[in-house]
Motif scaffolding. Structure first.
Motif, PDB file in Angstrom:
ATOM      1  N   LYS A 289     -14.558  -3.573  -3.279  1.00  0.00           N
ATOM      2  CA  LYS A 289     -15.027  -2.303  -2.732  1.00  0.00           C
ATOM      3  C   LYS A 289     -14.450  -2.043  -1.345  1.00  0.00           C
ATOM      4  N   THR A 290     -14.288  -0.775  -1.042  1.00  0.00           N
ATOM      5  CA  THR A 290     -13.863  -0.380   0.293  1.00  0.00           C
ATOM      6  C   THR A 290     -15.040  -0.551   1.243  1.00  0.00           C
ATOM      7  N   LYS A 291     -14.815  -0.290   2.503  1.00  0.00           N
ATOM      8  CA  LYS A 291     -15.915  -0.372   3.458  1.00  0.00           C
ATOM      9  C   LYS A 291     -16.967   0.684   3.174  1.00  0.00           C
TER      10      LYS A 291
ATOM     11  N   LYS B 221      -5.978  -5.664   1.929  1.00  0.00           N
ATOM     12  CA  LYS B 221      -6.746  -4.457   2.238  1.00  0.00           C
ATOM     13  C   LYS B 221      -6.260  -3.822   3.540  1.00  0.00           C
TER      14      LYS B 221
ATOM     15  N   HIS C  57       0.835  -1.204   0.000  1.00  0.00           N
ATOM     16  CA  HIS C  57       0.000   0.000   0.000  1.00  0.00           C
ATOM     17  C   HIS C  57       0.870   1.255   0.000  1.00  0.00           C
TER      18      HIS C  57
ATOM     19  N   HIS D 217      -6.730   0.509  -5.308  1.00  0.00           N
ATOM     20  CA  HIS D 217      -7.426   1.726  -4.878  1.00  0.00           C
ATOM     21  C   HIS D 217      -6.433   2.884  -4.720  1.00  0.00           C
TER      22      HIS D 217
ATOM     23  N   LYS E 113      -9.656   0.369   6.113  1.00  0.00           N
ATOM     24  CA  LYS E 113     -10.802   0.966   5.434  1.00  0.00           C
ATOM     25  C   LYS E 113     -11.191   0.209   4.162  1.00  0.00           C
ATOM     26  N   GLY E 114     -10.500  -0.899   3.902  1.00  0.00           N
ATOM     27  CA  GLY E 114     -10.841  -1.710   2.749  1.00  0.00           C
ATOM     28  C   GLY E 114     -10.149  -1.293   1.466  1.00  0.00           C
ATOM     29  N   PHE E 115      -9.176  -0.401   1.550  1.00  0.00           N
ATOM     30  CA  PHE E 115      -8.446   0.025   0.361  1.00  0.00           C
ATOM     31  C   PHE E 115      -7.374  -0.999  -0.007  1.00  0.00           C
ATOM     32  N   THR E 116      -7.311  -1.333  -1.291  1.00  0.00           N
ATOM     33  CA  THR E 116      -6.283  -2.222  -1.814  1.00  0.00           C
ATOM     34  C   THR E 116      -5.197  -1.383  -2.488  1.00  0.00           C
TER      35      THR E 116
END
Length: 254
Positions: free
Chosen positions: A147-149, A114, A90, A123, A117-120
């Motif tokens: 998808k993110t949260k 992830k 990340h 993202h 916050k669910g970002f890969t």
């Protein structure tokens, strides 16, 4: 998440001082020092600074490919999470370091990892307008539908038109059951070199993880986004502080 170092190498024990020497060497790209410190104290590889970052996190953010290779060779944990579950892939994706991301994937990092916050990585690369890295991640199996949260895909957070156009093409190809755009021809990211000037990015005050410049032409995106999904920025500036290894104690950001 691993222990934190309150002393940051100042007023702490000798072991802690040695650990933070490796952090500094990794961040600055001092390959010889990194190699020497890894040989002398293998445990320093998994040591954490006060923001729960390992030396690999700092090397990945700064784009030091040779240092990343060295740390991975010495068995650094490529999946280790800093604050907010942000992994090395990340950090590298924030700055568009294709070669670093490639090395991390070769060493076992997950392209689908992830953060909290669910970002890969996709993202982050999309949000920060790193088109070549976006293409490379898609080629390596990044899921454009994840998808993110907050319910956002990489397309939702994309800042620039070229990135959005590529991701839209990917979506259309998937719907039609065809090949993804990055699979149709050789990926140019395989030969891309690190951009000059990126290596010092981690030492600038005020850097924030997950922030890109706002798109100036809002009209272009008006018809392509779901009205109920608003683009959210991930402000993780507390992960990157220019002098956090050298300053006196200060309160840690939330």
């Amino acid at each position: 998440m691993g222990r934190r170092h309150g002393g940051r190498g100042r007023g702490g024990g000798g072991g802690e001082e040695d650990d933070l020497h490796l952090h500094k060497a990794a961040r600055s790209g001092d390959l010889a020092a990194v190699e020497s410190l890894c040989e002398a104290n293998p445990l320093a590889l998994s040591s954490r600074d006060r923001l729960s970052r390992t030396p690999l996190h700092l090397a990945a953010w700064a784009g030091h490919v040779d240092v990343v290779k060295c740390l991975c060779k010495h068995k650094a944990d490529v999946g280790a999470a800093a604050m907010d579950d942000t992994a090395a892939i990340h950090f590298a994706s924030q700055k568009g370091h294709v070669e670093v991301v490639r090395e991390l994937l070769v060493s076992g990092a997950s392209v689908k990892a992830k953060n909290r916050k669910g970002f890969t990585a996709l993202h982050f690369a999309s949000q920060n307008s790193h088109l070549e890295l976006v293409k490379y991640l898609v080629k390596k199996g990044a899921d454009i539908t994840l998808k993110t949260k907050g319910g956002q895909t990489a397309l939702h957070v994309a800042e620039k038109d070229d990135v959005r156009a590529f991701l839209k093409e990917c979506e259309l190809s998937l719907k039609k059951g065809g090949e993804l755009p990055s699979e149709k021809k050789d990926d140019s990211a395989s030969t891309i070199a690190e951009k000059p000037g990126d290596d010092g990015a981690a030492t600038k005050d005020g850097d924030e993880v997950g922030l890109g410049e706002k798109r100036k032409n809002d009209g272009i995106a008006a018809g392509s986004r779901s009205p109920e999904l608003k683009k959210t920025k991930v402000s993780l500036g507390h992960l990157v502080s220019a002098n956090d290894l050298d300053e006196d104690e200060e309160e840690e950001a939330d």
